[in-house]
Design a protein around this motif. Structure first.
Motif, PDB file in Angstrom:
ATOM      1  N   CYS A  67       0.762  -1.244  -0.060  1.00 11.73           N
ATOM      2  CA  CYS A  67       0.126  -0.079  -0.080  1.00 11.73           C
ATOM      3  C   CYS A  67       0.973   1.140   0.124  1.00 11.73           C
ATOM      4  O   CYS A  67       0.534   2.211  -0.587  1.00 11.73           O
ATOM      5  CB  CYS A  67      -1.028   0.045   1.110  1.00 11.73           C
ATOM      6  N   ASP A  68       1.894   1.109   0.597  1.00 12.10           N
ATOM      7  CA  ASP A  68       2.999   2.248   0.752  1.00 12.10           C
ATOM      8  C   ASP A  68       3.252   2.689  -0.735  1.00 12.10           C
ATOM      9  O   ASP A  68       3.611   3.781  -1.272  1.00 12.10           O
ATOM     10  CB  ASP A  68       4.137   2.127   1.422  1.00 12.10           C
ATOM     11  N   GLN A  69       3.732   1.393  -1.446  1.00 11.03           N
ATOM     12  CA  GLN A  69       4.050   1.585  -2.805  1.00 11.03           C
ATOM     13  C   GLN A  69       2.978   2.216  -3.550  1.00 11.03           C
ATOM     14  O   GLN A  69       3.330   3.284  -4.519  1.00 11.03           O
ATOM     15  CB  GLN A  69       4.730   0.569  -3.382  1.00 11.03           C
ATOM     16  N   LEU A  70       1.887   1.583  -3.603  1.00 14.67           N
ATOM     17  CA  LEU A  70       0.700   2.342  -4.299  1.00 14.67           C
ATOM     18  C   LEU A  70       0.602   3.746  -4.080  1.00 14.67           C
ATOM     19  O   LEU A  70       0.158   4.512  -4.909  1.00 14.67           O
ATOM     20  CB  LEU A  70      -0.420   1.452  -4.217  1.00 14.67           C
ATOM     21  N   ILE A  80       5.283   1.674 -10.314  1.00 12.55           N
ATOM     22  CA  ILE A  80       6.115   1.607  -9.239  1.00 12.55           C
ATOM     23  C   ILE A  80       7.427   1.264  -9.727  1.00 12.55           C
ATOM     24  O   ILE A  80       7.648   0.647 -10.782  1.00 12.55           O
ATOM     25  CB  ILE A  80       5.643   0.236  -8.333  1.00 12.55           C
ATOM     26  N   PRO A  81       8.369   1.929  -9.154  1.00 11.57           N
ATOM     27  CA  PRO A  81       9.821   1.844  -9.586  1.00 11.57           C
ATOM     28  C   PRO A  81      10.486   0.416  -9.321  1.00 11.57           C
ATOM     29  O   PRO A  81      10.018  -0.227  -8.437  1.00 11.57           O
ATOM     30  CB  PRO A  81      10.622   2.887  -8.660  1.00 11.57           C
ATOM     31  N   ALA A  82      10.999   0.012 -10.449  1.00 12.43           N
ATOM     32  CA  ALA A  82      11.525  -1.410 -10.447  1.00 12.43           C
ATOM     33  C   ALA A  82      12.547  -1.377  -9.327  1.00 12.43           C
ATOM     34  O   ALA A  82      13.428  -0.310  -8.965  1.00 12.43           O
ATOM     35  CB  ALA A  82      12.057  -1.640 -11.735  1.00 12.43           C
ATOM     36  N   ALA A 120       8.767  -9.907 -10.187  1.00 12.08           N
ATOM     37  CA  ALA A 120       9.159  -9.196  -9.015  1.00 12.08           C
ATOM     38  C   ALA A 120       9.911  -7.889  -8.952  1.00 12.08           C
ATOM     39  O   ALA A 120       9.395  -6.817  -8.351  1.00 12.08           O
ATOM     40  CB  ALA A 120       9.724 -10.465  -7.849  1.00 12.08           C
ATOM     41  N   ARG A 121      10.825  -7.838  -9.813  1.00  4.91           N
ATOM     42  CA  ARG A 121      11.676  -6.947 -10.117  1.00  4.91           C
ATOM     43  C   ARG A 121      11.346  -5.773 -10.503  1.00  4.91           C
ATOM     44  O   ARG A 121      11.214  -4.535  -9.999  1.00  4.91           O
ATOM     45  CB  ARG A 121      13.096  -7.198 -10.464  1.00  4.91           C
ATOM     46  N   ASP A 122      10.394  -5.967 -11.628  1.00  2.09           N
ATOM     47  CA  ASP A 122       9.923  -4.689 -12.194  1.00  2.09           C
ATOM     48  C   ASP A 122       8.566  -4.285 -11.629  1.00  2.09           C
ATOM     49  O   ASP A 122       8.270  -3.202 -12.013  1.00  2.09           O
ATOM     50  CB  ASP A 122       9.648  -5.068 -13.739  1.00  2.09           C
ATOM     51  N   THR A 123       7.975  -4.904 -10.871  1.00  2.00           N
ATOM     52  CA  THR A 123       6.808  -4.312  -9.794  1.00  2.00           C
ATOM     53  C   THR A 123       6.995  -3.746  -8.500  1.00  2.00           C
ATOM     54  O   THR A 123       6.147  -3.828  -7.921  1.00  2.00           O
ATOM     55  CB  THR A 123       5.627  -5.562 -10.178  1.00  2.00           C
TER      56      THR A 123
END
Length: 130
Positions: A67-70, A80-82, A120-123
């Motif tokens: 949620c913090d990322q969103l 979201i930065p990779a 996982a890395r790219d999202t």
């Protein structure tokens, strides 16, 4: 005296109804964000998880981090930065998706990656609870 008791009862009923009416919009609003997250490898079962933000929760591990990322990208998974780091060149395609709403606006993200590590890395790890 009978009239004053009746007035008191009606006043109490009306005050209670006013309190309920004020609380109802906050309850009806629901979470700021609500998503259905899927991870579907080419071979094997799909994983489906739920994510809710404000309040943070759902079936996704590390819901608060997700949620913090969103929150930092207005609910758009594709922004979201990779994360940094290398992945192997293994080819085991995985299709990921995040479909839901953010502050009432529809949000959709779907993409196929060459493997789980790249997804996982790219999202930013959001779809995997990392």
């Amino acid at each position: 005296m009978h009239m004053s008791r009746s007035r008191f009862r009606w006043a109490a009923v009306l005050a209670g109804m006013a309190a309920i009416a004020q609380a109802a919009p906050a309850q009806a609003a629901g979470p700021a964000g609500s998503y259905r997250l899927t991870v579907a490898p080419d071979h094997g079962p799909s994983t489906v998880r739920s994510l809710f933000c404000d309040p943070d929760g759902g079936t996704l591990d590390a819901a608060s981090r997700a949620c913090d990322q969103l929150r930092s990208v207005d609910g758009e998974v594709g922004r979201i930065p990779a994360r940094t780091g290398a992945c192997t060149l293994e080819y085991a395609p995985v299709r990921v998706g995040a479909h839901g709403r953010w502050h009432g606006a529809p949000r959709h993200f779907e993409r196929t990656y060459p493997n789980r590590c790249a997804a996982a890395r790219d999202t930013g790890g959001i779809l995997f609870g990392e």
